[in-house]
Motif scaffolding. Sequence first.
Motif, PDB file in Angstrom:
ATOM      1  N   ALA A 118      42.116  67.925  52.188  1.00 15.84           N
ATOM      2  CA  ALA A 118      41.768  66.869  51.240  1.00 15.84           C
ATOM      3  C   ALA A 118      41.762  65.529  51.963  1.00 15.84           C
ATOM      4  O   ALA A 118      42.613  65.258  52.817  1.00 15.84           O
ATOM      5  CB  ALA A 118      42.752  66.838  50.077  1.00 15.84           C
ATOM      6  N   THR A 119      40.788  64.699  51.619  1.00 19.01           N
ATOM      7  CA  THR A 119      40.703  63.313  52.079  1.00 19.01           C
ATOM      8  C   THR A 119      40.834  62.437  50.842  1.00 19.01           C
ATOM      9  O   THR A 119      40.048  62.569  49.898  1.00 19.01           O
ATOM     10  CB  THR A 119      39.360  63.045  52.782  1.00 19.01           C
ATOM     11  OG1 THR A 119      39.205  63.954  53.882  1.00 19.01           O
ATOM     12  CG2 THR A 119      39.289  61.609  53.281  1.00 19.01           C
ATOM     13  N   ILE A 120      41.817  61.548  50.840  1.00 21.31           N
ATOM     14  CA  ILE A 120      42.181  60.837  49.618  1.00 21.31           C
ATOM     15  C   ILE A 120      42.377  59.353  49.915  1.00 21.31           C
ATOM     16  O   ILE A 120      42.864  58.976  50.981  1.00 21.31           O
ATOM     17  CB  ILE A 120      43.496  61.385  49.022  1.00 21.31           C
ATOM     18  CG1 ILE A 120      43.507  62.912  49.024  1.00 21.31           C
ATOM     19  CG2 ILE A 120      43.708  60.864  47.603  1.00 21.31           C
ATOM     20  CD1 ILE A 120      44.852  63.514  48.662  1.00 21.31           C
ATOM     21  N   ARG A 173      49.398  59.838  56.598  1.00 21.30           N
ATOM     22  CA  ARG A 173      49.222  58.640  55.783  1.00 21.30           C
ATOM     23  C   ARG A 173      48.727  57.490  56.656  1.00 21.30           C
ATOM     24  O   ARG A 173      49.297  57.204  57.708  1.00 21.30           O
ATOM     25  CB  ARG A 173      50.551  58.276  55.114  1.00 21.30           C
ATOM     26  CG  ARG A 173      51.005  59.308  54.090  1.00 21.30           C
ATOM     27  CD  ARG A 173      52.472  59.200  53.790  1.00 21.30           C
ATOM     28  NE  ARG A 173      52.858  60.018  52.628  1.00 21.30           N
ATOM     29  CZ  ARG A 173      54.107  60.307  52.305  1.00 21.30           C
ATOM     30  NH1 ARG A 173      55.116  59.872  53.056  1.00 21.30           N
ATOM     31  NH2 ARG A 173      54.372  61.035  51.241  1.00 21.30           N
ATOM     32  N   LEU A 174      47.675  56.806  56.184  1.00 24.12           N
ATOM     33  CA  LEU A 174      46.990  55.777  56.966  1.00 24.12           C
ATOM     34  C   LEU A 174      46.924  54.508  56.112  1.00 24.12           C
ATOM     35  O   LEU A 174      46.126  54.416  55.177  1.00 24.12           O
ATOM     36  CB  LEU A 174      45.594  56.264  57.339  1.00 24.12           C
ATOM     37  CG  LEU A 174      45.587  57.627  58.068  1.00 24.12           C
ATOM     38  CD1 LEU A 174      44.220  58.279  57.999  1.00 24.12           C
ATOM     39  CD2 LEU A 174      46.033  57.445  59.517  1.00 24.12           C
ATOM     40  N   PRO A 175      47.776  53.520  56.385  1.00 22.28           N
ATOM     41  CA  PRO A 175      47.945  52.369  55.480  1.00 22.28           C
ATOM     42  C   PRO A 175      46.755  51.427  55.455  1.00 22.28           C
ATOM     43  O   PRO A 175      46.186  51.076  56.493  1.00 22.28           O
ATOM     44  CB  PRO A 175      49.191  51.675  56.037  1.00 22.28           C
ATOM     45  CG  PRO A 175      49.236  52.063  57.475  1.00 22.28           C
ATOM     46  CD  PRO A 175      48.665  53.453  57.547  1.00 22.28           C
ATOM     47  N   THR A 180      42.929  56.913  42.247  1.00 22.50           N
ATOM     48  CA  THR A 180      42.918  57.886  43.333  1.00 22.50           C
ATOM     49  C   THR A 180      41.508  58.424  43.494  1.00 22.50           C
ATOM     50  O   THR A 180      40.883  58.845  42.511  1.00 22.50           O
ATOM     51  CB  THR A 180      43.884  59.049  43.053  1.00 22.50           C
ATOM     52  OG1 THR A 180      45.202  58.533  42.874  1.00 22.50           O
ATOM     53  CG2 THR A 180      43.879  60.056  44.194  1.00 22.50           C
ATOM     54  N   ILE A 181      40.990  58.410  44.729  1.00 24.61           N
ATOM     55  CA  ILE A 181      39.657  58.928  45.032  1.00 24.61           C
ATOM     56  C   ILE A 181      39.836  60.110  45.972  1.00 24.61           C
ATOM     57  O   ILE A 181      40.381  59.960  47.069  1.00 24.61           O
ATOM     58  CB  ILE A 181      38.774  57.850  45.673  1.00 24.61           C
ATOM     59  CG1 ILE A 181      38.692  56.610  44.776  1.00 24.61           C
ATOM     60  CG2 ILE A 181      37.365  58.398  45.940  1.00 24.61           C
ATOM     61  CD1 ILE A 181      37.961  55.431  45.408  1.00 24.61           C
ATOM     62  N   LEU A 182      39.387  61.286  45.548  1.00 26.06           N
ATOM     63  CA  LEU A 182      39.680  62.542  46.244  1.00 26.06           C
ATOM     64  C   LEU A 182      38.415  63.277  46.645  1.00 26.06           C
ATOM     65  O   LEU A 182      37.481  63.427  45.851  1.00 26.06           O
ATOM     66  CB  LEU A 182      40.528  63.442  45.336  1.00 26.06           C
ATOM     67  CG  LEU A 182      40.642  64.921  45.696  1.00 26.06           C
ATOM     68  CD1 LEU A 182      41.483  65.094  46.965  1.00 26.06           C
ATOM     69  CD2 LEU A 182      41.246  65.714  44.541  1.00 26.06           C
ATOM     70  N   SER A 191      46.810  53.373  50.539  1.00 20.02           N
ATOM     71  CA  SER A 191      46.656  54.123  51.786  1.00 20.02           C
ATOM     72  C   SER A 191      45.633  55.232  51.640  1.00 20.02           C
ATOM     73  O   SER A 191      45.382  55.737  50.543  1.00 20.02           O
ATOM     74  CB  SER A 191      47.996  54.726  52.237  1.00 20.02           C
ATOM     75  OG  SER A 191      48.502  55.597  51.251  1.00 20.02           O
ATOM     76  N   ALA A 192      45.039  55.577  52.782  1.00 19.31           N
ATOM     77  CA  ALA A 192      44.265  56.810  52.887  1.00 19.31           C
ATOM     78  C   ALA A 192      45.225  57.912  53.311  1.00 19.31           C
ATOM     79  O   ALA A 192      46.174  57.665  54.064  1.00 19.31           O
ATOM     80  CB  ALA A 192      43.148  56.660  53.908  1.00 19.31           C
TER      81      ALA A 192
END
Length: 349
Positions: A286-288, A120-122, A219-221, A189-190
């Motif tokens: 997955a990159t979200i 998790r990347l805030p 949400t972008i996935l 977050s990413a």
Amino acid sequence: MSHIKSAPSEDSTPGGIADLPVIIFSKLLNNDTEESSKLFSACSGWGFFYLDLASSEADSYRASVNNLKDFAVEYFSRPLEEKLTDVNEAWETFNVCGYKPRSLDTGNVQGKKDGCEGLRLPADVFLLPESELRFPLGAEASRQSVGSFIEQSHAIGTLILSRLSTSLGLQGPARLENSHRPDRPSTSSAVLQHYAIEANLPADTSSGHFTHTDTGSVTILFNTEWGLQVCSPDGEEWQYVPPAKGTRAIVNMGDTVKFLTDGRLKSCLHRVVPCHDRWSGGPRYATIFFLRANNEVEFEDLEGQRWNARDWLNRKFLNYRSPHKVQKLSPMATGRVGFVGLWETGTAT
């Protein structure tokens, strides 16, 4: 208050492919009225759609997505002991920042834990210079790509909310983008995710990801393999969503915009299960980006209880760790009382 809807039975056999609409990003940028109308129909019907990013304005964004996918493959191949150094012990920080090991949450098979690990990347690290959050040291080499992805994802998410606000006739402070300001703290977050193949999982851990609705707003996935399923708009059938390929992303709405619009926008049930005839047999990545409302934004949930956006995320994430029998007692995880969306090994083909 939003209404609690029905859901497919626990043992319903998944099969079909979701016929999701495709929204053209460049047309949204140009404030195309017809495209905005299509967007509203997608978000009030499925709550899921493909976003076609085939435009020069999105070239650098797609490049950052590719960079993060490569980084995810490298990061999750590291020894567990190394990744654990990126874990935050404080609960509220853990939920938005750092490494999340697999087998913490309750899984999508009866009696098993969840098989997804994540990083998790805030967003606040990049959007708010005064933020006290610590960027994970294990991701420091990819900090520039992460920052680019977060800033551009936030802009895309708020563009979507702006077009939806116009379709809803919202004005002033009531417009959805005004609850998602980049200059105010949020839990946005990413997240990078890794789903190992079943043979590499502990016996008490299930492949895929549990059934849920997202806590936030947009949400972008970007994903690499089959496995994502959504519940059809009539609430009766699980259908596969093919991976985002080429210039496309998969976008879905979350709980917060559902609550803020009194159910006019849909927070759709989804999960990840092995799709054995299409999943390549290798790991799934997955990159979200999760766009969430500013922390102080308040709304009322399905049971009439008021929350602010930060407390809703923390309470729902805690619910994800509860046994299935506890989750069934409220609509918090799935939006349905008595339903947790389990699947049986071997049926998701």
